[in-house]
Design a protein around this motif. Sequence first.
Motif, mmCIF file in Angstrom:
data_model
loop_
_atom_site.group_PDB
_atom_site.id
_atom_site.type_symbol
_atom_site.label_atom_id
_atom_site.label_comp_id
_atom_site.label_asym_id
_atom_site.label_seq_id
_atom_site.Cartn_x
_atom_site.Cartn_y
_atom_site.Cartn_z
ATOM 1 N N ASP A 167 17.851 57.731 64.892
ATOM 2 C CA ASP A 167 18.541 58.189 65.559
ATOM 3 C C ASP A 167 18.323 57.411 67.218
ATOM 4 N N THR A 189 22.752 57.382 65.395
ATOM 5 C CA THR A 189 22.476 58.227 65.236
ATOM 6 C C THR A 189 22.698 59.293 66.537
ATOM 7 N N TYR A 243 28.436 54.876 64.147
ATOM 8 C CA TYR A 243 27.684 55.512 64.631
ATOM 9 C C TYR A 243 28.340 57.186 64.667
ATOM 10 N N LEU A 244 27.441 58.091 64.354
ATOM 11 C CA LEU A 244 27.529 59.914 63.905
ATOM 12 C C LEU A 244 26.875 60.196 65.358
ATOM 13 N N LYS A 289 25.175 64.483 65.612
ATOM 14 C CA LYS A 289 24.420 65.320 65.334
ATOM 15 C C LYS A 289 25.332 66.327 66.009
ATOM 16 N N TYR A 316 27.819 66.991 60.786
ATOM 17 C CA TYR A 316 27.800 65.429 60.377
ATOM 18 C C TYR A 316 27.536 65.080 59.101
#
Length: 182
Positions: free
Chosen positions: A58, A81, A101-102, A104, A110
């Motif tokens: 994160d 993330t 790279y996500l 949320k 996601y």
Amino acid sequence: MMEKSIRILNVEDESVDHMALVRFASERGLAYSIDWAQTVVKARELSRAGSYDIIILDYKLPDGTGFDLIDSFKSTPVIFTTGSGDEMVAVQAIKGGAADYLVKDNAGRYLELVPVSIEKALHMAYLERERKEADERQREYVAELERMNRLMTNRELRLMELKAENDKLHERLRMLELKKHV
């Protein structure tokens, strides 16, 4: 045959997000073994103590950011993330070595991307290891060829020297033969 479990370190300060990942993996029957670190300090501690196949990291953490950790995970693929889609953070994460790279979302959509992202990151890491091993084998082959080339060159030089000596001896013998007949 039992599928090998993918060992994941989920560095996430929000328990809701961590539990959503665990629940998602369980409901999908994904072979994930997920450890949880809520802080930079805990992530460092767990990463030193264990071996992980992948890190889900994160961006914002109580004692720092994911960027405080990303360098320490160079040998393990990282999926970065964040709860807010910031293109600059994404670019910085990818340039810093993250495999993906996500962003949320509140609905947790996601999470559907996590298995694909994990497989992609693991495959990329595998290919990178294979490339490095191939590069190392190539360096070894080139070094061996160079060594053999030096040996052959030295052998050829020695053969040329011996031939020159042999030619001189033959010339001397010929001269001696001529003197005998004179």
